[in-house]
Design a protein around this motif. Structure first.
Motif, PDB file in Angstrom:
ATOM      1  N   THR A 235       0.837  -1.193   0.000  1.00  0.00           N
ATOM      2  CA  THR A 235       0.000   0.000   0.000  1.00  0.00           C
ATOM      3  C   THR A 235       0.879   1.253   0.000  1.00  0.00           C
ATOM      4  N   PHE A 236       0.232   2.415  -0.067  1.00  0.00           N
ATOM      5  CA  PHE A 236       0.986   3.664   0.019  1.00  0.00           C
ATOM      6  C   PHE A 236       1.790   3.720   1.310  1.00  0.00           C
ATOM      7  N   LEU A 237       1.206   3.254   2.412  1.00  0.00           N
ATOM      8  CA  LEU A 237       1.897   3.270   3.696  1.00  0.00           C
ATOM      9  C   LEU A 237       3.230   2.526   3.614  1.00  0.00           C
ATOM     10  N   TYR A 238       3.201   1.341   3.044  1.00  0.00           N
ATOM     11  CA  TYR A 238       4.422   0.531   2.928  1.00  0.00           C
ATOM     12  C   TYR A 238       5.435   1.212   2.006  1.00  0.00           C
ATOM     13  N   LEU A 239       4.986   1.654   0.833  1.00  0.00           N
ATOM     14  CA  LEU A 239       5.898   2.246  -0.145  1.00  0.00           C
ATOM     15  C   LEU A 239       6.496   3.553   0.366  1.00  0.00           C
ATOM     16  N   LYS A 240       5.678   4.353   1.052  1.00  0.00           N
ATOM     17  CA  LYS A 240       6.175   5.621   1.588  1.00  0.00           C
ATOM     18  C   LYS A 240       7.138   5.373   2.750  1.00  0.00           C
TER      19      LYS A 240
END
Length: 324
Positions: A235-240
């Motif tokens: 998700t965005f959380l992981y990638l960010k």
């Protein structure tokens, strides 16, 4: 203008009135079953609301709204097969209750039924609705394929993830609004603007859904918190977090998502700690706010009376303040 509650009552009442007593029953009973599970029905509500906003009786858009809801549930039925999910809205998924072949075929039938609902409109409206629907349906499939590919790829970038959720989730929200505009005979510019409004709101909606999956209140959210972490979803959380992390944090995060040695609540807790340590939690909330503000900026410039803009504003605020 009607209330959001009224739109939901109208679409629920209409869908509940549909009889799927055709033969063979083994094809149609699963359709009745998945529709009976309910859900938020956000997309068909938006179709009715858009028709109302652009000066039409919202019930004139009931067939387009039903097509959107049928398509959405068709996609859920097939998604559940691909995800090997056993529960949908707290009940057995169709492939679990029956079998995989039944779920595939009943899902296919739902897609065809969705198209048939456009036949209730005059030729030009039918053409515009079917054209938009076909484009949207293909984009949803493309988004789903990217989602599948991302599960086994370690080369996913944030722009790719945004494109994936745009196609998998946001385009259907946007299309739902534009269909209401088409039925109501809105101007081309207003139809384009309401689509872009929905696209940005849909992106904010999905990013918030990802956020709540990790940082939501389980008692309110209605499902286990940390599901995306346990499924190693990028998700965005992981990638960010990978982007923000120092070398040690990045190595640990990658190991947590690639190595199955740590599972369950311990894994969820540690990943959440890393998200917080890398300021990813705040970055996610900021991005949700950015897409919401983009949607509201489009709304602000639209050629609509103030009271009708207010209705969409209230809906947007309620949608983005949700905890479920």
């Amino acid at each position: 203008m009607q209330s959001i509650v009224k739109y939901k009552e109208q679409i629920s009442e209409y869908i509940n009135s549909i009889s799927f007593n055709n033969e063979p029953q083994e094809l149609y009973t699963p359709i009745s079953y998945i529709l009976s599970l309910g859900g938020k029905q956000i997309r068909p509500v938006l179709t009715l609301m858009a028709a109302d906003i652009f000066g039409s009786d919202p019930l004139k858009a009931i067939h387009a709204a039903t097509a959107i809801e049928l398509f959405h549930n068709f996609s859920l039925m097939h998604d559940d097969i691909m995800d090997q999910a056993e529960l949908r809205r707290g009940r057995d998924t169709v492939h679990k209750k029956w079998d995989t072949n039944t779920a595939i075929l009943s899902g296919d039938a739902m897609l065809i039924l969705a198209y048939q609902y456009f036949e209730n409109y005059e030729p030009l409206v039918f053409r515009d609705l079917a054209k938009l629907f076909s484009k949207t349906a293909l984009e949803v499939c493309e988004g789903q394929q990217w989602d599948i590919e991302f599960e086994t790829s370690n080369e996913v970038e944030i722009p790719q993830y945004i494109q994936m959720i745009k196609f998998k989730t946001a385009v259907l929200v946007a299309a739902a609004l534009k269909m209401g505009a088409i039925v109501a005979g809105a101007s081309q510019q207003n139809a384009l603007d309401i689509y872009d409004f929905g696209l940005n709101l849909g992106l904010a909606f999905q990013l918030q859904d990802d956020f709540l999956d990790t940082f939501g209140d389980q008692a309110v959210f209605g499902k286990v918190i940390g599901g995306d972490i346990l499924e190693n979803k990028k998700t965005f959380l992981y990638l960010k977090a990978l982007q923000n992390a120092n070398e040690l944090q990045r190595a640990e995060l990658e190991d947590l998502f690639n190595n199955k040695s740590l599972q369950g609540q311990a894994k969820i807790d540690r990943v959440k700690e890393l998200y917080e340590q890398t300021s990813t939690k705040e970055d996610s909330l900021e991005l949700i706010k950015d897409y919401t503000q983009k949607a509201l900026a489009i709304l602000d410039k639209m050629d609509l009376p103030k009271d009708k803009k207010q209705q969409l504003l209230v809906f947007s605020e309620e949608l983005m303040d949700r905890q479920v």
